[in-house]
Design a protein around this motif. Structure first.
Motif, PDB file in Angstrom:
ATOM      1  N   THR A 198       0.835  -1.192   0.000  1.00 11.20           N
ATOM      2  CA  THR A 198       0.000   0.000   0.000  1.00 11.20           C
ATOM      3  C   THR A 198       0.872   1.245   0.000  1.00 11.20           C
ATOM      4  OG1 THR A 198      -1.481   1.332   1.401  1.00 11.20           O
ATOM      5  CG2 THR A 198      -0.163  -0.328   2.497  1.00 11.20           C
ATOM      6  N   PRO A 199       0.427   2.343  -0.613  1.00 10.76           N
ATOM      7  CA  PRO A 199       1.195   3.596  -0.549  1.00 10.76           C
ATOM      8  C   PRO A 199       1.397   4.077   0.886  1.00 10.76           C
ATOM      9  CG  PRO A 199      -0.474   3.717  -2.268  1.00 10.76           C
ATOM     10  CD  PRO A 199      -0.753   2.468  -1.496  1.00 10.76           C
ATOM     11  N   CYS A 200       0.558   3.601   1.811  1.00  8.36           N
ATOM     12  CA  CYS A 200       0.697   3.995   3.219  1.00  8.36           C
ATOM     13  C   CYS A 200       1.798   3.217   3.929  1.00  8.36           C
ATOM     14  CB  CYS A 200      -0.613   3.778   3.961  1.00  8.36           C
ATOM     15  SG  CYS A 200      -2.009   4.701   3.308  1.00  8.36           S
ATOM     16  N   GLY A 201       2.374   2.238   3.254  1.00  9.20           N
ATOM     17  CA  GLY A 201       3.361   1.387   3.897  1.00  9.20           C
ATOM     18  C   GLY A 201       4.720   2.024   4.032  1.00  9.20           C
TER      19      GLY A 201
ATOM     20  N   GLY B 221      -8.094   0.115  -4.339  1.00 10.28           N
ATOM     21  CA  GLY B 221      -7.533  -0.182  -3.032  1.00 10.28           C
ATOM     22  C   GLY B 221      -8.310  -1.256  -2.306  1.00 10.28           C
TER      23      GLY B 221
ATOM     24  N   GLU C  23     -10.397  -0.692   4.338  1.00  6.05           N
ATOM     25  CA  GLU C  23      -9.437  -0.410   5.404  1.00  6.05           C
ATOM     26  C   GLU C  23      -9.430  -1.474   6.491  1.00  6.05           C
ATOM     27  OE1 GLU C  23      -6.347   1.784   7.089  1.00  6.05           O
ATOM     28  OE2 GLU C  23      -7.331   2.005   5.137  1.00  6.05           O
TER      29      GLU C  23
ATOM     30  N   TYR D 285      -6.781  -4.363   6.547  1.00 10.87           N
ATOM     31  CA  TYR D 285      -5.403  -4.126   6.960  1.00 10.87           C
ATOM     32  C   TYR D 285      -5.140  -4.557   8.403  1.00 10.87           C
ATOM     33  CZ  TYR D 285      -4.602  -1.475   2.680  1.00 10.87           C
ATOM     34  OH  TYR D 285      -4.463  -1.099   1.365  1.00 10.87           O
TER      35      TYR D 285
ATOM     36  N   ARG E  21       2.881  -3.140   6.589  1.00 14.50           N
ATOM     37  CA  ARG E  21       2.515  -2.607   5.290  1.00 14.50           C
ATOM     38  C   ARG E  21       3.777  -2.098   4.613  1.00 14.50           C
ATOM     39  NH1 ARG E  21      -2.933   0.976   6.634  1.00 14.50           N
ATOM     40  NH2 ARG E  21      -3.674  -0.278   8.391  1.00 14.50           N
TER      41      ARG E  21
ATOM     42  N   SER F  11       5.508  -0.232   0.976  1.00 13.60           N
ATOM     43  CA  SER F  11       5.414   0.466  -0.302  1.00 13.60           C
ATOM     44  C   SER F  11       6.751   0.322  -1.015  1.00 13.60           C
ATOM     45  CB  SER F  11       5.108   1.946  -0.085  1.00 13.60           C
ATOM     46  OG  SER F  11       5.284   2.681  -1.289  1.00 13.60           O
TER      47      SER F  11
ATOM     48  N   ASP G 190       7.098   5.687  -4.507  1.00 14.87           N
ATOM     49  CA  ASP G 190       6.070   6.731  -4.588  1.00 14.87           C
ATOM     50  C   ASP G 190       5.534   6.853  -6.005  1.00 14.87           C
ATOM     51  OD1 ASP G 190       6.435   7.194  -1.903  1.00 14.87           O
ATOM     52  OD2 ASP G 190       7.814   8.867  -2.209  1.00 14.87           O
TER      53      ASP G 190
END
Length: 254
Positions: free
Chosen positions: A87-90, A116, A119, A122, A128, A130, A133
């Motif tokens: 995930t980009p949040c990782g 995605g 939530e 997760y 998590r 990534s 970017d």
């Protein structure tokens, strides 16, 4: 090590996992690989894994129930896997992360698609990750990247226990620097010659040249790595001089 993936496109993995170093390591039993189809844990005739997001918005989200059921089912046999969601949040994936994951007995990579993942899914993640970017169409490619980085660290995967020690970003003897420049035959090509010291046969001088060259290359192309690199006082002073030369004095304290 057992590496597993959960995805709506499990067929993507086999060509990569059966080729080159990964293929040889797998055939030698250094790691085992299994790809699971998330749709096997759905219960409608369309094998639906996605739905519209609450609150509106573009695209579809992967539903939490199939992911929960799949992860719990997969984890029920054998040692509990270390579950990774992409995930980009990782946290950014690094060589240090690869080395840490290589210590796990079992890894399960959950690959998202569409806009995605719900939530709530997760909550199953041990971590998590990534890989950069930028946006991919799905987590399958990220899982392949991480698998490649992890497997090549496993004993015997490269056929030489020391062959990964001096590579770029390695946290071993290279100290987090980019790898030094390397050359092979011919000794001169298109007017460019191999440095004489590499032809000298003096291993101590070669090692010293490689270390200095690694510092030089890192200062030139990735000065951001210098602050965390393991350097002696004299090497750090050299690095500061090189960064000032390549990027200006304002970069020294970056």
């Amino acid at each position: 090590m057992l590496i597993e993936t959960l995805s709506v496109f499990p067929e993507m993995f086999e060509p990569v996992m059966s080729t080159s170093i990964l293929g040889r390591a797998r055939q030698a039993g250094i790691f085992d690989f299994r790809a699971y189809d998330l749709r096997d844990w759905t219960h409608d005739r369309h094998r639906t894994v996605d739905d519209e997001p609450y609150g509106g918005g573009q695209g579809m989200l992967m539903k939490a129930p199939p992911i929960y059921e799949a992860v719990r089912s997969i984890a029920s046999s054998g040692p509990h896997p270390h579950v990774v969601f992409f995930t980009p949040c990782g946290a950014p994936f690094t060589q240090a992360a690869a080395e840490r994951l290589a210590m796990q007995e079992r890894l399960l990579f959950v690959c998202g698609r569409y806009e995605g993942i719900d939530e709530r899914a997760y909550d199953l993640a041990d971590e998590r990750i990534s890989i950069g970017d930028y946006v991919l169409t799905g987590g399958e490619l990220a899982a392949m990247v991480v698998t490649d980085a992890v497997v090549r660290l496993l004993p015997g995967a490269l056929g030489d226990a020391m062959s990964s020690v001096d590579e770029s970003f390695a946290t071993g003897d290279s100290g987090g620097l980019l790898e030094y420049a390397q050359y092979t035959r011919p000794a001169e090509f298109e007017g460019a010659a191999v440095p004489d010291i590499l032809l000298s046969g003096d291993h101590a001088k070669v090692d010293a040249w490689r270390r200095e060259n690694a510092i030089d290359r890192t200062c030139r192309w990735r000065p951001d790595l210098i602050s965390s690199a393991r350097l002696t006082d004299s090497e750090r002073a050299l690095a500061e001089q090189l960064i000032a030369r390549y990027h200006g004095s304002s970069q020294q304290n970056a």
